[in-house]
Scaffold this motif. Structure first.
Motif, PDB file in Angstrom:
ATOM      1  N   ASP A 212      36.808 -24.805  29.067  1.00 49.44           N
ATOM      2  CA  ASP A 212      35.796 -23.893  29.574  1.00 49.44           C
ATOM      3  C   ASP A 212      36.313 -22.463  29.624  1.00 49.44           C
ATOM      4  O   ASP A 212      37.517 -22.200  29.581  1.00 49.44           O
ATOM      5  CB  ASP A 212      35.321 -24.335  30.960  1.00 49.44           C
ATOM      6  CG  ASP A 212      33.893 -23.901  31.250  1.00 49.44           C
ATOM      7  OD1 ASP A 212      33.102 -23.780  30.290  1.00 49.44           O
ATOM      8  OD2 ASP A 212      33.558 -23.663  32.425  1.00 49.44           O
ATOM      9  N   VAL A 213      35.354 -21.553  29.753  1.00 42.14           N
ATOM     10  CA  VAL A 213      35.671 -20.128  29.791  1.00 42.14           C
ATOM     11  C   VAL A 213      36.322 -19.759  31.125  1.00 42.14           C
ATOM     12  O   VAL A 213      36.262 -20.501  32.101  1.00 42.14           O
ATOM     13  CB  VAL A 213      34.392 -19.300  29.597  1.00 42.14           C
ATOM     14  CG1 VAL A 213      33.806 -19.545  28.219  1.00 42.14           C
ATOM     15  CG2 VAL A 213      33.350 -19.638  30.678  1.00 42.14           C
ATOM     16  N   GLY A 214      36.916 -18.590  31.155  1.00 43.44           N
ATOM     17  CA  GLY A 214      37.561 -18.075  32.360  1.00 43.44           C
ATOM     18  C   GLY A 214      38.995 -17.703  32.082  1.00 43.44           C
ATOM     19  O   GLY A 214      39.693 -18.378  31.320  1.00 43.44           O
ATOM     20  N   ASP A 215      39.429 -16.603  32.690  1.00 41.66           N
ATOM     21  CA  ASP A 215      40.804 -16.151  32.522  1.00 41.66           C
ATOM     22  C   ASP A 215      41.769 -17.081  33.253  1.00 41.66           C
ATOM     23  O   ASP A 215      41.436 -17.669  34.279  1.00 41.66           O
ATOM     24  CB  ASP A 215      40.978 -14.739  33.081  1.00 41.66           C
ATOM     25  CG  ASP A 215      40.249 -13.688  32.245  1.00 41.66           C
ATOM     26  OD1 ASP A 215      40.093 -13.917  31.036  1.00 41.66           O
ATOM     27  OD2 ASP A 215      39.844 -12.651  32.816  1.00 41.66           O
ATOM     28  N   TYR A 216      42.971 -17.163  32.714  1.00 41.82           N
ATOM     29  CA  TYR A 216      44.074 -17.844  33.401  1.00 41.82           C
ATOM     30  C   TYR A 216      45.019 -16.823  34.025  1.00 41.82           C
ATOM     31  O   TYR A 216      45.768 -17.151  34.946  1.00 41.82           O
ATOM     32  CB  TYR A 216      44.836 -18.748  32.423  1.00 41.82           C
ATOM     33  CG  TYR A 216      44.002 -19.920  31.954  1.00 41.82           C
ATOM     34  CD1 TYR A 216      44.000 -21.132  32.657  1.00 41.82           C
ATOM     35  CD2 TYR A 216      43.200 -19.823  30.825  1.00 41.82           C
ATOM     36  CE1 TYR A 216      43.233 -22.199  32.239  1.00 41.82           C
ATOM     37  CE2 TYR A 216      42.423 -20.888  30.397  1.00 41.82           C
ATOM     38  CZ  TYR A 216      42.442 -22.074  31.106  1.00 41.82           C
ATOM     39  OH  TYR A 216      41.662 -23.129  30.689  1.00 41.82           O
TER      40      TYR A 216
ATOM     41  N   HIS B 251      31.788 -14.711  31.966  1.00 39.91           N
ATOM     42  CA  HIS B 251      32.688 -15.851  32.131  1.00 39.91           C
ATOM     43  C   HIS B 251      33.356 -15.857  33.497  1.00 39.91           C
ATOM     44  O   HIS B 251      33.750 -16.909  33.990  1.00 39.91           O
ATOM     45  CB  HIS B 251      33.711 -15.868  31.000  1.00 39.91           C
ATOM     46  CG  HIS B 251      33.076 -16.115  29.664  1.00 39.91           C
ATOM     47  ND1 HIS B 251      33.760 -16.017  28.470  1.00 39.91           N
ATOM     48  CD2 HIS B 251      31.796 -16.464  29.336  1.00 39.91           C
ATOM     49  CE1 HIS B 251      32.932 -16.283  27.470  1.00 39.91           C
ATOM     50  NE2 HIS B 251      31.740 -16.565  27.972  1.00 39.91           N
ATOM     51  N   GLU B 252      33.442 -14.692  34.107  1.00 37.34           N
ATOM     52  CA  GLU B 252      33.914 -14.637  35.497  1.00 37.34           C
ATOM     53  C   GLU B 252      32.953 -15.400  36.411  1.00 37.34           C
ATOM     54  O   GLU B 252      33.363 -16.082  37.350  1.00 37.34           O
ATOM     55  CB  GLU B 252      34.011 -13.179  35.950  1.00 37.34           C
ATOM     56  CG  GLU B 252      34.797 -12.964  37.220  1.00 37.34           C
ATOM     57  CD  GLU B 252      36.296 -12.977  36.999  1.00 37.34           C
ATOM     58  OE1 GLU B 252      37.021 -13.016  37.997  1.00 37.34           O
ATOM     59  OE2 GLU B 252      36.747 -12.962  35.838  1.00 37.34           O
ATOM     60  N   LEU B 253      31.653 -15.310  36.118  1.00 35.04           N
ATOM     61  CA  LEU B 253      30.661 -16.068  36.881  1.00 35.04           C
ATOM     62  C   LEU B 253      30.791 -17.561  36.609  1.00 35.04           C
ATOM     63  O   LEU B 253      30.736 -18.381  37.540  1.00 35.04           O
ATOM     64  CB  LEU B 253      29.240 -15.616  36.515  1.00 35.04           C
ATOM     65  CG  LEU B 253      28.807 -14.212  36.899  1.00 35.04           C
ATOM     66  CD1 LEU B 253      27.384 -13.970  36.416  1.00 35.04           C
ATOM     67  CD2 LEU B 253      28.905 -13.996  38.398  1.00 35.04           C
TER      68      LEU B 253
ATOM     69  N   LEU C   7      24.417 -11.754  37.016  1.00 33.81           N
ATOM     70  CA  LEU C   7      25.075 -11.014  35.949  1.00 33.81           C
ATOM     71  C   LEU C   7      24.676  -9.540  35.978  1.00 33.81           C
ATOM     72  O   LEU C   7      25.543  -8.645  35.941  1.00 33.81           O
ATOM     73  CB  LEU C   7      24.713 -11.627  34.596  1.00 33.81           C
ATOM     74  CG  LEU C   7      25.218 -10.868  33.363  1.00 33.81           C
ATOM     75  CD1 LEU C   7      26.738 -10.815  33.350  1.00 33.81           C
ATOM     76  CD2 LEU C   7      24.679 -11.503  32.087  1.00 33.81           C
ATOM     77  N   LEU C   8      23.379  -9.263  36.062  1.00 30.91           N
ATOM     78  CA  LEU C   8      22.920  -7.883  36.058  1.00 30.91           C
ATOM     79  C   LEU C   8      23.422  -7.116  37.275  1.00 30.91           C
ATOM     80  O   LEU C   8      23.655  -5.904  37.194  1.00 30.91           O
ATOM     81  CB  LEU C   8      21.394  -7.831  35.974  1.00 30.91           C
ATOM     82  CG  LEU C   8      20.794  -8.256  34.624  1.00 30.91           C
ATOM     83  CD1 LEU C   8      19.278  -8.225  34.671  1.00 30.91           C
ATOM     84  CD2 LEU C   8      21.310  -7.384  33.493  1.00 30.91           C
ATOM     85  N   ASP C   9      23.606  -7.804  38.392  1.00 26.27           N
ATOM     86  CA  ASP C   9      24.149  -7.143  39.587  1.00 26.27           C
ATOM     87  C   ASP C   9      25.539  -6.559  39.326  1.00 26.27           C
ATOM     88  O   ASP C   9      25.933  -5.591  39.977  1.00 26.27           O
ATOM     89  CB  ASP C   9      24.233  -8.129  40.754  1.00 26.27           C
ATOM     90  CG  ASP C   9      22.873  -8.413  41.387  1.00 26.27           C
ATOM     91  OD1 ASP C   9      21.921  -7.661  41.099  1.00 26.27           O
ATOM     92  OD2 ASP C   9      22.763  -9.396  42.147  1.00 26.27           O
ATOM     93  N   GLN C  10      26.266  -7.160  38.383  1.00 28.52           N
ATOM     94  CA  GLN C  10      27.620  -6.701  38.087  1.00 28.52           C
ATOM     95  C   GLN C  10      27.654  -5.549  37.088  1.00 28.52           C
ATOM     96  O   GLN C  10      28.680  -4.888  36.941  1.00 28.52           O
ATOM     97  CB  GLN C  10      28.452  -7.842  37.497  1.00 28.52           C
ATOM     98  CG  GLN C  10      28.733  -8.978  38.452  1.00 28.52           C
ATOM     99  CD  GLN C  10      29.749  -9.929  37.841  1.00 28.52           C
ATOM    100  OE1 GLN C  10      30.796  -9.517  37.352  1.00 28.52           O
ATOM    101  NE2 GLN C  10      29.444 -11.204  37.855  1.00 28.52           N
ATOM    102  N   LEU C  11      26.537  -5.320  36.392  1.00 26.72           N
ATOM    103  CA  LEU C  11      26.526  -4.354  35.302  1.00 26.72           C
ATOM    104  C   LEU C  11      25.916  -3.034  35.749  1.00 26.72           C
ATOM    105  O   LEU C  11      25.062  -2.995  36.637  1.00 26.72           O
ATOM    106  CB  LEU C  11      25.742  -4.913  34.115  1.00 26.72           C
ATOM    107  CG  LEU C  11      26.207  -6.272  33.574  1.00 26.72           C
ATOM    108  CD1 LEU C  11      25.377  -6.669  32.358  1.00 26.72           C
ATOM    109  CD2 LEU C  11      27.687  -6.259  33.239  1.00 26.72           C
ATOM    110  N   PRO C  12      26.325  -1.935  35.126  1.00 25.02           N
ATOM    111  CA  PRO C  12      25.773  -0.629  35.504  1.00 25.02           C
ATOM    112  C   PRO C  12      24.328  -0.466  35.037  1.00 25.02           C
ATOM    113  O   PRO C  12      23.874  -1.128  34.088  1.00 25.02           O
ATOM    114  CB  PRO C  12      26.700   0.359  34.780  1.00 25.02           C
ATOM    115  CG  PRO C  12      27.254  -0.403  33.629  1.00 25.02           C
ATOM    116  CD  PRO C  12      27.371  -1.821  34.094  1.00 25.02           C
TER     117      PRO C  12
END
Length: 445
Positions: free
Chosen positions: A366-370, A171-173, A18-23
């Motif tokens: 569950d979470v995640g975009d459709y 939620h992408e993860l 998660l932290l790898d994705q954040l600035p």
């Protein structure tokens, strides 16, 4: 018992990913949740927030995780309940602040010190990430914290300038399941299968829906479930035409179908199965025709699941198969219109009014975009979804021939997208009319 070492490694990796994705200059806040009163002084059974479990592997209530990403380091701070021997006698054991290092924390504090410690924890952070689904409660906490930090600006304390939604990156993860998770989901699926088989084994006329629910859920507990994944639906006859029927308080009648939508939760991962079977062990001709049509739609969708398939293509396939079948059965009058035009006109909607499935994982929905950027997502290896077409021929539908009345059928399985095709996690259930009748005949009373 949970494998705490494996869970801790899993959570550590999730925090890092998660932290790898954040600035740089980000802070992440996640709550475990609180116990909720059911009535008077009786509480609902506590189940930890899934995002919190995913990132901490800690399942106590009244805890808050703070992750911080700076240029030179990442930190993990946990606020939790202190040890309290008197309360633990009544309410159960607590980990306590002194033992929080077992969770891989950089530091830990009592939950009572959250507001006091947050200003220094957020010092140097430009952006705070919280779930916007809980924005109101986070705003109530952060407002005085940021006000305090601003009052200390002359002492060099800096305050965040931006609030961002954590749900998007986190939620992408979660939508792509890791091998650790897939192992849990296979187990949850098979525990769920055993519960449904036990229900099919014990069903009989004049049994109450609630009694059958007891047989079903006993099958979950006997095979290692920690809890139900959601409120079980056990719906006989006309009740099966109510999508989220959970009263489960009617008698099951000879000649009716019973629809059972239920799943077990195993180590925080959900199973979700729907079976439909005859109370007396034998389908009528009309019931068998409807059941076969729903099964045909489900199998057609499962056969097409593989990486690269657009999510909406599965629903389109369901609509094609169900609409064509309803025309063939005479339930829909085509009046010479093409199949596609009837689909465009939603001719199926009185009989089928929900989607073909949903993501499955730590949460049953569950979470995640459709959709991303206005386009339907494409399936990827590691995604887990349900496939659950249905038909609901309620006696309240005007003009419906009586022979179809009170036939509600849904068939649902849990499916893992693999590198090449897919794997049905909920294998082991009799699914065809003949398989169900043969299986139930072994237990007829």
């Amino acid at each position: 018992m949970l494998d705490q070492k494996a869970w801790q490694e899993f959570a550590h990796n999730n925090r890092s990913r998660l932290l790898d994705q954040l600035p740089v200059g980000s802070a992440v806040l996640v709550r475990s949740g609180e116990e909720t009163i059911r009535n008077r002084d009786v509480e609902y059974s506590f189940r930890v927030n899934s995002d919190f479990q995913y990132l901490t592997a800690f399942s106590e209530p009244e805890a808050v995780m703070v992750l911080k990403k700076l240029a030179d380091s990442n930190t993990y701070t946990l606020f939790l309940r202190e040890k309290d021997p008197e309360k633990e006698v009544w309410e159960g054991r607590r980990l306590g602040v002194e033992a929080a290092h077992q969770l891989g924390t950089s530091q830990a504090f009592s939950i009572d010190m959250l507001e006091e410690q947050l200003p220094s924890l957020l010092d140097g952070c430009d952006t705070v990430f919280v779930s916007f689904a809980e924005l109101e409660s986070w705003s109530a906490l952060l407002h005085p914290v940021i006000e305090f930090a601003k009052s200390k600006s002359r002492q060099g304390m800096t305050t965040p300038t931006q609030l961002s939604d954590l749900d998007k990156p986190l939620h992408e993860l979660r939508v792509i399941k890791q091998p650790f998770e897939i192992e849990k989901m296979r187990k949850a699926a098979q525990i769920s299968v055993n519960g449904h088989l036990q229900a099919m084994q014990n069903v009989r006329p004049n049994l109450s829906e609630r009694q059958l629910q007891g047989d079903l859920e006993n099958g979950f507990w006997q095979h290692g479930a920690q809890r139900e994944a959601f409120n079980s639906i056990v719906a006989g006859g006309e009740n099966a035409c109510i999508l989220h029927y959970t009263e489960n308080n009617h008698l099951l009648k000879s000649g009716d179908l019973v629809l059972v939508d239920a799943g077990a939760e195993y180590e925080f991962y959900a199973g979700d199965i729907t079976t439909t079977f005859p109370v007396s062990g034998q389908f009528s001709d009309a019931q068998a025709q409807v059941y076969n049509l729903v099964l045909k739609a489900q199998q057609a969708v499962i056969e097409m699941i593989q990486p690269g398939v657009s999510y909406d293509a599965m629903h389109k396939k369901t609509l094609e198969v169900l609409t064509a079948g309803l025309i063939e059965l005479g339930i829909i009058n085509s009046d010479g219109e093409s199949l596609q035009k009837l689909i465009d006109q939603h001719a199926y909607q009185p009989f089928f009014m929900h989607g073909t499935g949903h993501w499955l994982g730590m949460d049953v929905h569950d979470v995640g975009d459709y959709k991303k950027g206005g386009r339907w997502c494409k399936l990827e290896a590691g995604m887990v979804l349900t496939v659950e077409p249905g038909l609901y021929l309620s006696s309240s539908i005007q003009g419906l021939d009586k022979k179809w009345h009170s036939i509600g059928v849904r068939i649902e399985d849990d499916v893992l997208v693999t590198e090449s095709r897919c794997e049905v996690l909920t294998k082991g259930l009799p699914r065809t009319v003949q398989e169900i009748e043969n299986w139930m005949q072994q237990y007829s009373r």
